[in-house]
Design a protein around this motif. Structure first.
Motif, PDB file in Angstrom:
ATOM      1  N   SER A 117       0.848  -1.184   0.000  1.00  0.00           N
ATOM      2  CA  SER A 117       0.000   0.000   0.000  1.00  0.00           C
ATOM      3  C   SER A 117       0.888   1.240   0.000  1.00  0.00           C
ATOM      4  CB  SER A 117      -0.921   0.008   1.227  1.00  0.00           C
ATOM      5  OG  SER A 117      -0.149   0.036   2.428  1.00  0.00           O
ATOM      6  N   PHE A 118       0.241   2.409  -0.071  1.00  0.00           N
ATOM      7  CA  PHE A 118       0.990   3.667  -0.146  1.00  0.00           C
ATOM      8  C   PHE A 118       0.426   4.660   0.860  1.00  0.00           C
ATOM      9  CE2 PHE A 118       1.041   1.598  -4.269  1.00  0.00           C
ATOM     10  CZ  PHE A 118       2.396   1.571  -4.561  1.00  0.00           C
ATOM     11  N   ASP A 119       1.326   5.446   1.436  1.00  0.00           N
ATOM     12  CA  ASP A 119       0.909   6.457   2.408  1.00  0.00           C
ATOM     13  C   ASP A 119       0.316   7.684   1.725  1.00  0.00           C
ATOM     14  OD1 ASP A 119       2.072   5.178   4.942  1.00  0.00           O
ATOM     15  OD2 ASP A 119       3.797   5.220   3.584  1.00  0.00           O
ATOM     16  N   ARG A 120       0.778   7.955   0.527  1.00  0.00           N
ATOM     17  CA  ARG A 120       0.222   9.040  -0.283  1.00  0.00           C
ATOM     18  C   ARG A 120       0.140   8.558  -1.730  1.00  0.00           C
ATOM     19  NH1 ARG A 120      -0.158  10.308   4.211  1.00  0.00           N
ATOM     20  NH2 ARG A 120       0.498  12.273   5.244  1.00  0.00           N
ATOM     21  N   ILE A 121      -0.961   8.902  -2.371  1.00  0.00           N
ATOM     22  CA  ILE A 121      -1.111   8.677  -3.803  1.00  0.00           C
ATOM     23  C   ILE A 121      -1.567   9.998  -4.401  1.00  0.00           C
ATOM     24  CG2 ILE A 121      -2.370   7.447  -5.617  1.00  0.00           C
ATOM     25  CD1 ILE A 121      -2.647   5.072  -3.740  1.00  0.00           C
ATOM     26  N   PHE A 122      -1.011  10.365  -5.555  1.00  0.00           N
ATOM     27  CA  PHE A 122      -1.493  11.586  -6.178  1.00  0.00           C
ATOM     28  C   PHE A 122      -1.736  11.395  -7.668  1.00  0.00           C
ATOM     29  CE2 PHE A 122       3.123  12.019  -6.289  1.00  0.00           C
ATOM     30  CZ  PHE A 122       3.437  12.728  -7.444  1.00  0.00           C
ATOM     31  N   GLN A 123      -2.721  12.169  -8.135  1.00  0.00           N
ATOM     32  CA  GLN A 123      -3.148  12.152  -9.536  1.00  0.00           C
ATOM     33  C   GLN A 123      -3.168  13.595 -10.022  1.00  0.00           C
ATOM     34  OE1 GLN A 123      -6.882  10.176  -8.672  1.00  0.00           O
ATOM     35  NE2 GLN A 123      -6.136   8.232  -9.454  1.00  0.00           N
ATOM     36  N   SER A 124      -2.214  13.951 -10.855  1.00  0.00           N
ATOM     37  CA  SER A 124      -2.049  15.328 -11.304  1.00  0.00           C
ATOM     38  C   SER A 124      -2.424  15.445 -12.783  1.00  0.00           C
ATOM     39  CB  SER A 124      -0.595  15.778 -11.088  1.00  0.00           C
ATOM     40  OG  SER A 124      -0.346  17.031 -11.691  1.00  0.00           O
ATOM     41  N   TYR A 125      -3.569  16.063 -13.043  1.00  0.00           N
ATOM     42  CA  TYR A 125      -4.052  16.266 -14.411  1.00  0.00           C
ATOM     43  C   TYR A 125      -4.107  14.955 -15.205  1.00  0.00           C
ATOM     44  CZ  TYR A 125      -3.927  21.286 -13.676  1.00  0.00           C
ATOM     45  OH  TYR A 125      -4.168  22.556 -13.203  1.00  0.00           O
ATOM     46  N   THR A 126      -4.540  13.905 -14.527  1.00  0.00           N
ATOM     47  CA  THR A 126      -4.701  12.618 -15.199  1.00  0.00           C
ATOM     48  C   THR A 126      -6.164  12.200 -15.321  1.00  0.00           C
ATOM     49  OG1 THR A 126      -4.423  11.434 -13.096  1.00  0.00           O
ATOM     50  CG2 THR A 126      -2.451  11.795 -14.405  1.00  0.00           C
ATOM     51  N   LEU A 127      -6.988  12.546 -14.338  1.00  0.00           N
ATOM     52  CA  LEU A 127      -8.384  12.107 -14.381  1.00  0.00           C
ATOM     53  C   LEU A 127      -9.108  12.667 -15.594  1.00  0.00           C
ATOM     54  CD1 LEU A 127      -9.372  12.369 -10.613  1.00  0.00           C
ATOM     55  CD2 LEU A 127      -8.672  10.340 -11.899  1.00  0.00           C
ATOM     56  N   SER A 128      -8.694  13.826 -16.061  1.00  0.00           N
ATOM     57  CA  SER A 128      -9.321  14.416 -17.245  1.00  0.00           C
ATOM     58  C   SER A 128      -8.913  13.706 -18.532  1.00  0.00           C
ATOM     59  CB  SER A 128      -8.964  15.906 -17.340  1.00  0.00           C
ATOM     60  OG  SER A 128      -7.571  16.106 -17.244  1.00  0.00           O
ATOM     61  N   MET A 129      -8.016  12.720 -18.426  1.00  0.00           N
ATOM     62  CA  MET A 129      -7.585  11.959 -19.602  1.00  0.00           C
ATOM     63  C   MET A 129      -7.952  10.484 -19.523  1.00  0.00           C
ATOM     64  SD  MET A 129      -3.872  13.531 -20.609  1.00  0.00           S
ATOM     65  CE  MET A 129      -4.053  12.834 -22.249  1.00  0.00           C
ATOM     66  N   ILE A 130      -8.474  10.050 -18.390  1.00  0.00           N
ATOM     67  CA  ILE A 130      -8.785   8.635 -18.185  1.00  0.00           C
ATOM     68  C   ILE A 130     -10.273   8.402 -18.428  1.00  0.00           C
ATOM     69  CG2 ILE A 130      -8.826   6.748 -16.513  1.00  0.00           C
ATOM     70  CD1 ILE A 130      -6.463   8.140 -15.102  1.00  0.00           C
ATOM     71  N   PRO A 131     -10.642   7.532 -19.371  1.00  0.00           N
ATOM     72  CA  PRO A 131     -12.066   7.306 -19.643  1.00  0.00           C
ATOM     73  C   PRO A 131     -12.859   6.936 -18.387  1.00  0.00           C
ATOM     74  CG  PRO A 131     -10.730   6.348 -21.386  1.00  0.00           C
ATOM     75  CD  PRO A 131      -9.770   6.801 -20.322  1.00  0.00           C
ATOM     76  N   ASP A 132     -12.394   5.954 -17.635  1.00  0.00           N
ATOM     77  CA  ASP A 132     -13.062   5.563 -16.386  1.00  0.00           C
ATOM     78  C   ASP A 132     -12.393   6.292 -15.223  1.00  0.00           C
ATOM     79  OD1 ASP A 132     -14.519   4.375 -14.376  1.00  0.00           O
ATOM     80  OD2 ASP A 132     -13.519   2.415 -14.536  1.00  0.00           O
ATOM     81  N   TRP A 133     -12.562   7.607 -15.184  1.00  0.00           N
ATOM     82  CA  TRP A 133     -11.870   8.412 -14.184  1.00  0.00           C
ATOM     83  C   TRP A 133     -12.376   8.160 -12.773  1.00  0.00           C
ATOM     84  CZ3 TRP A 133     -14.852  12.224 -11.703  1.00  0.00           C
ATOM     85  CH2 TRP A 133     -16.084  12.502 -12.289  1.00  0.00           C
ATOM     86  N   GLN A 134     -13.650   7.842 -12.637  1.00  0.00           N
ATOM     87  CA  GLN A 134     -14.174   7.525 -11.313  1.00  0.00           C
ATOM     88  C   GLN A 134     -13.598   6.203 -10.808  1.00  0.00           C
ATOM     89  OE1 GLN A 134     -18.198   7.907 -12.776  1.00  0.00           O
ATOM     90  NE2 GLN A 134     -18.587   9.624 -11.385  1.00  0.00           N
ATOM     91  N   GLY A 135     -13.446   5.237 -11.728  1.00  0.00           N
ATOM     92  CA  GLY A 135     -12.812   3.980 -11.363  1.00  0.00           C
ATOM     93  C   GLY A 135     -11.371   4.174 -10.952  1.00  0.00           C
ATOM     94  N   ALA A 136     -10.682   5.137 -11.587  1.00  0.00           N
ATOM     95  CA  ALA A 136      -9.288   5.418 -11.237  1.00  0.00           C
ATOM     96  C   ALA A 136      -9.178   5.969  -9.820  1.00  0.00           C
ATOM     97  CB  ALA A 136      -8.693   6.403 -12.239  1.00  0.00           C
ATOM     98  N   MET A 137     -10.131   6.791  -9.415  1.00  0.00           N
ATOM     99  CA  MET A 137     -10.125   7.290  -8.036  1.00  0.00           C
ATOM    100  C   MET A 137     -10.352   6.160  -7.041  1.00  0.00           C
ATOM    101  SD  MET A 137     -11.905  11.041  -7.797  1.00  0.00           S
ATOM    102  CE  MET A 137     -13.450  10.594  -8.598  1.00  0.00           C
ATOM    103  N   ARG A 138     -11.307   5.310  -7.340  1.00  0.00           N
ATOM    104  CA  ARG A 138     -11.602   4.206  -6.429  1.00  0.00           C
ATOM    105  C   ARG A 138     -10.415   3.240  -6.325  1.00  0.00           C
ATOM    106  NH1 ARG A 138     -16.702   4.145  -4.701  1.00  0.00           N
ATOM    107  NH2 ARG A 138     -18.225   5.413  -5.846  1.00  0.00           N
ATOM    108  N   GLU A 139      -9.751   2.997  -7.444  1.00  0.00           N
ATOM    109  CA  GLU A 139      -8.595   2.105  -7.433  1.00  0.00           C
ATOM    110  C   GLU A 139      -7.466   2.699  -6.595  1.00  0.00           C
ATOM    111  OE1 GLU A 139      -6.356  -1.407  -8.788  1.00  0.00           O
ATOM    112  OE2 GLU A 139      -8.430  -0.848  -8.280  1.00  0.00           O
ATOM    113  N   ALA A 140      -7.270   4.004  -6.690  1.00  0.00           N
ATOM    114  CA  ALA A 140      -6.229   4.650  -5.891  1.00  0.00           C
ATOM    115  C   ALA A 140      -6.528   4.516  -4.405  1.00  0.00           C
ATOM    116  CB  ALA A 140      -6.106   6.120  -6.275  1.00  0.00           C
ATOM    117  N   VAL A 141      -7.760   4.792  -4.009  1.00  0.00           N
ATOM    118  CA  VAL A 141      -8.131   4.694  -2.602  1.00  0.00           C
ATOM    119  C   VAL A 141      -7.965   3.269  -2.091  1.00  0.00           C
ATOM    120  CG1 VAL A 141     -10.067   4.883  -0.984  1.00  0.00           C
ATOM    121  CG2 VAL A 141      -9.666   6.678  -2.681  1.00  0.00           C
ATOM    122  N   ARG A 142      -8.221   2.310  -2.939  1.00  0.00           N
ATOM    123  CA  ARG A 142      -8.086   0.895  -2.551  1.00  0.00           C
ATOM    124  C   ARG A 142      -6.663   0.552  -2.145  1.00  0.00           C
ATOM    125  NH1 ARG A 142      -7.763  -4.403  -4.831  1.00  0.00           N
ATOM    126  NH2 ARG A 142      -7.148  -3.645  -6.894  1.00  0.00           N
TER     127      ARG A 142
END
Length: 219
Positions: A117-142
Protein backbone atom coordinates in the motif's frame (compact mmCIF):
# COMPACT_ATOMS: atom_id res chain seq x y z
CA UNK A 1 -8.38 -5.13 -28.21
CA UNK A 2 -9.37 -4.57 -24.57
CA UNK A 3 -10.30 -1.08 -23.32
CA UNK A 4 -7.06 -0.65 -21.36
CA UNK A 5 -4.95 -1.75 -24.31
CA UNK A 6 -6.82 0.63 -26.61
CA UNK A 7 -6.24 3.56 -24.28
CA UNK A 8 -2.57 2.65 -23.95
CA UNK A 9 -2.19 2.64 -27.72
CA UNK A 10 -3.99 5.99 -27.96
CA UNK A 11 -1.76 7.59 -25.34
CA UNK A 12 1.39 6.18 -26.96
CA UNK A 13 0.27 7.71 -30.23
CA UNK A 14 -0.43 11.08 -28.64
CA UNK A 15 2.84 11.25 -26.72
CA UNK A 16 5.31 9.46 -28.98
CA UNK A 17 6.50 12.81 -30.27
CA UNK A 18 5.12 15.14 -27.62
CA UNK A 19 7.04 13.52 -24.76
CA UNK A 20 10.18 15.33 -25.89
CA UNK A 21 8.63 18.78 -25.34
CA UNK A 22 5.88 17.89 -22.85
CA UNK A 23 7.35 19.48 -19.72
CA UNK A 24 8.41 22.64 -21.53
CA UNK A 25 4.92 23.30 -22.88
CA UNK A 26 2.75 22.07 -19.99
CA UNK A 27 4.34 24.20 -17.27
CA UNK A 28 2.30 27.17 -18.50
CA UNK A 29 -1.13 25.66 -17.94
CA UNK A 30 -0.91 22.62 -15.62
CA UNK A 31 -1.28 24.88 -12.62
CA UNK A 32 -1.26 23.68 -9.01
CA UNK A 33 1.13 20.73 -9.43
CA UNK A 34 3.84 22.14 -7.18
CA UNK A 35 1.25 23.15 -4.60
CA UNK A 36 0.11 19.53 -4.48
CA UNK A 37 3.69 18.32 -4.06
CA UNK A 38 4.32 20.76 -1.21
CA UNK A 39 1.22 19.44 0.61
CA UNK A 40 2.00 15.72 0.32
CA UNK A 41 3.89 15.57 3.64
CA UNK A 42 4.54 11.80 3.57
CA UNK A 43 5.87 10.15 6.74
CA UNK A 44 9.59 9.44 6.94
CA UNK A 45 10.15 6.10 5.24
CA UNK A 46 6.72 6.30 3.65
CA UNK A 47 5.71 5.26 0.15
CA UNK A 48 4.27 7.70 -2.38
CA UNK A 49 2.68 6.71 -5.70
CA UNK A 50 1.88 8.94 -8.64
CA UNK A 51 -0.84 7.57 -10.90
CA UNK A 52 -0.23 8.81 -14.43
CA UNK A 53 3.37 9.86 -13.84
CA UNK A 54 4.07 10.78 -17.46
CA UNK A 55 7.57 12.15 -17.94
CA UNK A 56 8.47 11.79 -14.27
CA UNK A 57 8.57 15.55 -13.72
CA UNK A 58 6.35 15.45 -10.62
CA UNK A 59 8.06 12.41 -9.13
CA UNK A 60 11.46 14.05 -9.38
CA UNK A 61 10.18 17.27 -7.81
CA UNK A 62 8.43 15.35 -5.03
CA UNK A 63 11.48 13.19 -4.30
CA UNK A 64 13.60 16.32 -3.92
CA UNK A 65 10.97 18.00 -1.76
CA UNK A 66 10.51 14.98 0.54
CA UNK A 67 13.89 13.19 0.79
CA UNK A 68 12.74 10.84 3.55
CA UNK A 69 10.18 9.03 1.40
CA UNK A 70 10.26 6.52 -1.46
CA UNK A 71 8.47 7.25 -4.70
CA UNK A 72 6.75 5.16 -7.34
CA UNK A 73 4.91 5.95 -10.53
CA UNK A 74 2.68 4.18 -13.04
CA UNK A 75 1.61 5.30 -16.48
CA UNK A 76 -0.32 3.54 -19.21
CA UNK A 77 1.99 4.97 -21.90
CA UNK A 78 5.29 3.20 -22.35
CA UNK A 79 6.38 6.09 -24.56
CA UNK A 80 6.06 8.52 -21.63
CA UNK A 81 7.87 6.09 -19.34
CA UNK A 82 10.89 6.14 -21.66
CA UNK A 83 11.28 9.84 -20.87
CA UNK A 84 10.53 9.29 -17.18
CA UNK A 85 13.22 6.65 -16.76
CA UNK A 86 15.81 8.79 -18.53
CA UNK A 87 14.90 11.86 -16.46
CA UNK A 88 15.03 9.94 -13.18
CA UNK A 89 18.45 8.56 -14.09
CA UNK A 90 19.77 12.04 -14.98
CA UNK A 91 18.50 13.33 -11.62
CA UNK A 92 20.38 10.56 -9.82
CA UNK A 93 17.20 9.31 -8.17
CA UNK A 94 17.05 5.73 -9.45
CA UNK A 95 17.35 4.32 -5.92
CA UNK A 96 14.40 6.32 -4.60
CA UNK A 97 12.10 6.59 -7.60
CA UNK A 98 10.74 3.64 -9.59
CA UNK A 99 8.23 3.60 -12.43
CA UNK A 100 6.32 0.90 -14.26
CA UNK A 101 3.59 0.56 -16.86
CA UNK A 102 0.19 0.23 -15.28
CA UNK A 103 -3.49 1.03 -15.82
CA UNK A 104 -4.92 3.55 -13.34
CA UNK A 105 -8.20 1.64 -13.18
CA UNK A 106 -6.63 -1.69 -12.22
CA UNK A 107 -3.07 -2.33 -11.06
CA UNK A 108 -1.23 -4.60 -8.63
CA UNK A 109 1.37 -2.63 -6.62
CA UNK A 110 2.81 -5.80 -5.17
CA UNK A 111 3.54 -7.22 -8.62
CA UNK A 112 4.88 -3.89 -9.90
CA UNK A 113 6.85 -2.66 -6.89
CA UNK A 114 6.55 -5.27 -4.13
CA UNK A 115 4.51 -2.73 -2.20
CA UNK A 116 1.32 -3.55 -0.31
CA UNK A 117 0.00 0.00 0.00
CA UNK A 118 0.99 3.67 -0.15
CA UNK A 119 0.91 6.46 2.41
CA UNK A 120 0.22 9.04 -0.28
CA UNK A 121 -1.11 8.68 -3.80
CA UNK A 122 -1.49 11.59 -6.18
CA UNK A 123 -3.15 12.15 -9.54
CA UNK A 124 -2.05 15.33 -11.30
CA UNK A 125 -4.05 16.27 -14.41
CA UNK A 126 -4.70 12.62 -15.20
CA UNK A 127 -8.38 12.11 -14.38
CA UNK A 128 -9.32 14.42 -17.24
CA UNK A 129 -7.59 11.96 -19.60
CA UNK A 130 -8.78 8.63 -18.19
CA UNK A 131 -12.07 7.31 -19.64
CA UNK A 132 -13.06 5.56 -16.39
CA UNK A 133 -11.87 8.41 -14.18
CA UNK A 134 -14.17 7.52 -11.31
CA UNK A 135 -12.81 3.98 -11.36
CA UNK A 136 -9.29 5.42 -11.24
CA UNK A 137 -10.12 7.29 -8.04
CA UNK A 138 -11.60 4.21 -6.43
CA UNK A 139 -8.60 2.11 -7.43
CA UNK A 140 -6.23 4.65 -5.89
CA UNK A 141 -8.13 4.69 -2.60
CA UNK A 142 -8.09 0.90 -2.55
CA UNK A 143 -4.28 0.97 -2.39
CA UNK A 144 -3.94 3.57 0.37
CA UNK A 145 -2.56 2.61 3.76
CA UNK A 146 -4.89 2.89 6.77
CA UNK A 147 -3.88 6.52 7.38
CA UNK A 148 -3.19 7.31 3.73
CA UNK A 149 -4.37 10.22 1.61
CA UNK A 150 -5.16 10.71 -2.07
CA UNK A 151 -4.23 14.11 -3.55
CA UNK A 152 -5.74 15.30 -6.84
CA UNK A 153 -5.27 18.40 -8.97
CA UNK A 154 -7.04 18.78 -12.29
CA UNK A 155 -8.87 21.21 -14.51
CA UNK A 156 -11.89 22.95 -13.02
CA UNK A 157 -14.85 24.37 -14.89
CA UNK A 158 -13.38 27.89 -15.23
CA UNK A 159 -16.17 29.39 -13.11
CA UNK A 160 -14.42 32.71 -12.65
CA UNK A 161 -13.10 32.97 -16.20
CA UNK A 162 -14.72 34.73 -19.18
CA UNK A 163 -16.92 32.44 -21.31
CA UNK A 164 -14.62 32.86 -24.31
CA UNK A 165 -11.66 31.61 -22.25
CA UNK A 166 -13.53 28.51 -21.13
CA UNK A 167 -14.66 27.71 -24.69
CA UNK A 168 -11.16 28.22 -26.11
CA UNK A 169 -9.47 26.15 -23.38
CA UNK A 170 -11.92 23.24 -23.55
CA UNK A 171 -11.76 23.19 -27.34
CA UNK A 172 -7.97 23.12 -27.31
CA UNK A 173 -7.84 20.43 -24.61
CA UNK A 174 -10.21 18.22 -26.58
CA UNK A 175 -7.60 18.02 -29.34
CA UNK A 176 -5.42 16.08 -26.88
CA UNK A 177 -8.25 13.85 -25.57
CA UNK A 178 -8.54 15.89 -22.36
CA UNK A 179 -12.01 16.42 -20.86
CA UNK A 180 -12.28 18.40 -17.59
CA UNK A 181 -14.69 16.54 -15.28
CA UNK A 182 -17.63 18.70 -14.28
CA UNK A 183 -18.62 16.22 -11.55
CA UNK A 184 -15.12 15.71 -10.14
CA UNK A 185 -15.88 17.03 -6.64
CA UNK A 186 -19.20 15.21 -6.36
CA UNK A 187 -17.67 11.93 -7.53
CA UNK A 188 -14.71 12.29 -5.17
CA UNK A 189 -17.07 12.95 -2.27
CA UNK A 190 -18.94 9.74 -3.08
CA UNK A 191 -15.66 7.79 -3.17
CA UNK A 192 -14.67 9.30 0.18
CA UNK A 193 -18.00 8.42 1.76
CA UNK A 194 -17.80 4.84 0.49
CA UNK A 195 -14.30 4.52 1.98
CA UNK A 196 -15.36 6.01 5.31
CA UNK A 197 -13.01 8.89 4.68
CA UNK A 198 -13.07 12.65 4.38
CA UNK A 199 -12.78 14.95 1.37
CA UNK A 200 -11.52 18.50 1.27
CA UNK A 201 -11.71 20.49 -1.96
CA UNK A 202 -10.31 23.87 -2.99
CA UNK A 203 -10.96 25.81 -6.16
CA UNK A 204 -7.77 27.38 -7.47
CA UNK A 205 -7.17 30.36 -9.73
CA UNK A 206 -10.81 31.40 -10.16
CA UNK A 207 -11.88 27.85 -10.91
CA UNK A 208 -9.12 27.14 -13.41
CA UNK A 209 -8.15 24.07 -11.36
CA UNK A 210 -9.51 22.02 -8.48
CA UNK A 211 -7.36 20.67 -5.66
CA UNK A 212 -8.74 17.72 -3.70
CA UNK A 213 -7.50 15.70 -0.74
CA UNK A 214 -9.20 12.47 0.28
CA UNK A 215 -8.13 11.09 3.65
CA UNK A 216 -8.95 7.43 4.04
CA UNK A 217 -9.80 8.06 7.69
CA UNK A 218 -11.04 11.44 8.93
CA UNK A 219 -8.34 13.63 10.43
Amino acid sequence: MRTGEGHAALMDGVYRGQRHIYDLTRKYYLLGRDRLIDELAPPVGGKVLEVGCGTGRNLIAAARCWPGARFYGIDISEEMLKTARASIARAGLERRVRVAQGDATGFDPNALFRAESFDRIFQSYTLSMIPDWQGAMREAVRHLSAQGALHIVDFGQQEGMPPWFRAALFGWLARFHVAPRALLIEAAREVANDAGGRLSATRLYRGYAWSLRLDKRPR
